[in-house]
Write a protein that holds these residues in place. Structure first.
Motif, PDB file in Angstrom:
ATOM      1  N   THR A 324      37.152  41.856  44.180  1.00 22.25           N
ATOM      2  CA  THR A 324      36.513  41.309  42.975  1.00 22.25           C
ATOM      3  C   THR A 324      36.082  42.399  42.000  1.00 22.25           C
ATOM      4  N   ASP A 325      35.846  43.602  42.504  1.00 22.59           N
ATOM      5  CA  ASP A 325      35.456  44.681  41.595  1.00 22.59           C
ATOM      6  C   ASP A 325      36.593  45.055  40.658  1.00 22.59           C
ATOM      7  N   THR A 326      37.827  45.077  41.182  1.00 20.97           N
ATOM      8  CA  THR A 326      38.969  45.474  40.356  1.00 20.97           C
ATOM      9  C   THR A 326      39.631  44.289  39.652  1.00 20.97           C
ATOM     10  N   ASP A 327      39.411  43.099  40.174  1.00 20.46           N
ATOM     11  CA  ASP A 327      40.023  41.909  39.574  1.00 20.46           C
ATOM     12  C   ASP A 327      39.012  40.757  39.605  1.00 20.46           C
ATOM     13  N   PRO A 328      38.059  40.744  38.635  1.00 19.78           N
ATOM     14  CA  PRO A 328      37.000  39.721  38.635  1.00 19.78           C
ATOM     15  C   PRO A 328      37.523  38.293  38.538  1.00 19.78           C
ATOM     16  N   VAL A 329      38.713  38.114  37.940  1.00 19.58           N
ATOM     17  CA  VAL A 329      39.232  36.756  37.736  1.00 19.58           C
ATOM     18  C   VAL A 329      39.963  36.259  38.970  1.00 19.58           C
TER      19      VAL A 329
END
Length: 420
Positions: A324-329
Motif C-alpha cells: 500500500t505504500d507504493t501503490d495506495p490504489v
C-alpha cells in the motif's frame, strides 16, 4: 544478516605461477602480496662520506685524507631504505643476494620478537603475514653466504607510518559456521567506495580456499560490493574458507584498510529448484535426483515473474506483504506463510492457499512463485539460504542486480566483473 566485521580472526583461488618446491607453501599468500613502494624515500641523497682536506690559509695544498675501505657484503636491504620513516605497514622488504637459495630474512620488533612473514626467494622479497604495528621501529637482518672479502650478513632498520585516521571497513555477509546452499555467492562489502585503480590489488588480497578445490572468481557488483562465485554450483557438502587481508593496505586518497577478516563456512546438500512457465510445474532435485514435482502459479501478464536464475536470500515463516505504500490504489496487505525471497523487487516463493485451484494451470500471482500451503511448508523445511531457483518461459527477463543474480550470466561474463 550474519554480517562479519573486523572482530573476525585476522587472515579466489588465486592462480600463481609455478614455483620451485621450496616456495609451494608460500604461493597462496604471495599471490596476494601488495607490491607497493616502501614510502620511505626521505633520506639525505648526499654521499655518506665527503673526503678532502681543509684548504690551507696560506694557499698550501690540502693534505689528503684516505678514503675508508667500504664493508662489502654478499647481501643488502634494498627497501625500505636504512632508517626510513613512515613506511606503509604492509610493505614487502626487498633485498639483494648473491646466493638467494641460501639467504634468510628475519624481521624483529622493538622488543626483539620475530615477526611472521613469507620469504619469496625468486622475487627476493619478505612480506609480513599481516600488517605491522603502526609507529613502530623494526630491524631487518639478512643472512646469506660469505665470500672472499665479503661478509654474509647485514642489518637495517625502519619505522612504520602512524596509525591512519581515514580507514575503510570490510565486512562479510556470511559468518563462521553457517551452512548455505550450492548457489550462495560470497559477499564482501566496504564502508567506502574502492577506486578502480585499487580493485585488482584488493582482489589479490581476498583468498578463497574450497575443499575439495573448485575454480571460481571475484566479480565487482558495485564500488562497495564484490561477490565470489565458483564456475559451477559449489560441490555439495564442501567447505569454504576465505580471508580478506586489507589491514594497512593503501586504498587511495589517504585511506587504508582498517582490518583483516576470515570466514569458515559449510556448503550443504545440493537442492536445486527449476520452474517452467509452460508446464506450470516446479521440479526439485536433491543431490541430482528428482524428489518432488510441485504445481505452481506464476505472475499474471500484468505482473509477470522474472525468468532467470535466482537465489533464496531470506526466509520468513510468517510475514505480511504490504504494497500500500507504493501503490495506495491497488496495493494490498496480505498475511503470507513460508515466504522465501528471491529478488529485491519483491518476488518470493510462498504458500498461496487462495490460488491452489489455479496452480499447475493458470498464472494469477503478482510475480511470485505460488505453491500450496502444504508444498510451501515442505519447501520451507528443506531449503537453505543460497539454494538456486531457475524460472523459464515468462514474459520478463531477470534484471542484473535484482537479487543475487551472479548465476544469471555465464561464468565468462561474470569473470569480466573482475579487475584481475
Amino acid at each position: 544478516m550474519g554480517a562479519g566485521d573486523e572482530r573476525r580472526r585476522e587472515g579466489t583461488m588465486n592462480n600463481s605461477r609455478v614455483r620451485r618446491p621450496w616456495r609451494v607453501a608460500a604461493a597462496a599468500l604471495i599471490a596476494g602480496t601488495v607490491l607497493l613502494s616502501s614510502g620511505c624515500g626521505h633520506g639525505d641523497k648526499t654521499p655518506s662520506w665527503q673526503g678532502g682536506g681543509d684548504s690551507q690559509a696560506d694557499g698550501g695544498t690540502a693534505s689528503a685524507t684516505p678514503s675508508p675501505t667500504p664493508t662489502l657484503s654478499t647481501v643488502a636491504v634494498v627497501t625500505p631504505a636504512a632508517d626510513a620513516k613512515d613506511v606503509v605497514a604492509i610493505s614487502p622488504i626487498k633485498y639483494s643476494s648473491e646466493d638467494p637459495e641460501n639467504t634468510t630474512v628475519t624481521v624483529t620488533d622493538a622488543k626483539g620478537d620475530e615477526v611472521k612473514g613469507v620469504l619469496d626467494k625468486d622475487e627476493k622479497t619478505w612480506t609480513p603475514e599481516k600488517a605491522l604495528a603502526y609507529g613502530t621501529k623494526y630491524t631487518i637482518t639478512v643472512n646469506g653466504t660469505a665470500s672472499e672479502g665479503k661478509n654474509g650478513s647485514t642489518t637495517s632498520a625502519f619505522t612504520t607510518m602512524a596509525k591512519p585516521s581515514k580507514v575503510i571497513r570490510v565486512t562479510s555477509f556470511l559468518g563462521d559456521g553457517q551452512k548455505v546452499g550450492v548457489g550462495m555467492p560470497l559477499i564482501i562489502k566496504f564502508s567506502k567506495s574502492i577506486p578502480e585503480k585499487y580493485r585488482a590489488e584488493v582482489e589479490r588480497r581476498m583468498v578463497v580456499t574450497a575443499t575439495p578445490a573448485q575454480t571460481g572468481t571475484w566479480g565487482w557488483i558495485s564500488p562497495t560490493e564484490v561477490h565470489y562465485r565458483p564456475k559451477v554450483y559449489w560441490k555439495a557438502n564442501s567447505k569454504v574458507f576465505y580471508k580478506v587481508s586489507l589491514a594497512g593496505v593503501p586504498l587511495g586518497s589517504d585511506y587504508y584498510g582498517k582490518s583483516d577478516l576470515t570466514v569458515d563456512l559449510n556448503i550443504g546438500r545440493s537442492f536445486v529448484m527449476t520452474v517452467s512457465n509452460k508446464s506450470k510445474q516446479m521440479t526439485v532435485k536433491e543431490n541430482g535426483k528428482v524428489v518432488k514435482t510441485i504445481p505452481v502459479s506464476l505472475g499474471k501478464s500484468a505482473t509477470p515473474s522474472s525468468s532467470g536464475t535466482m537465489i533464496v536470500m531470506d526466509k520468513q515463516k510468517h510475514t505480511i506483504f504490504d504494497t500500500t505504500d507504493t501503490d495506495p490504489v491497488n496495493g494490498y496487505k496480505t498475511p503470507i506463510d513460508f515466504a522465501q525471497r528471491i529478488t529485491w523487487s519483491g518476488q518470493f516463493i510462498h504458500a498461496a492457499p487462495w490460488s491452489e485451484g489455479k496452480q499447475g494451470h493458470t498464472n494469477v500471482s503478482h510475480g511470485c512463485v505460488n505453491v500450496s500451503e502444504a508444498m510451501g511448508a515442505w519447501l520451507f523445511s528443506r531449503t537453505l539460504m543460497g539454494d538456486p531457483i531457475t524460472v523459464s518461459g515468462t514474459e520478463e527477463k531477470l534484471k542484473d542486480g535484482n537479487g543475487w543474480t551472479d548465476w544469471n550470466i555465464s561464468y565468462d561474463q561474470f569473470k569480466k566483473k573482475s579487475y584481475l
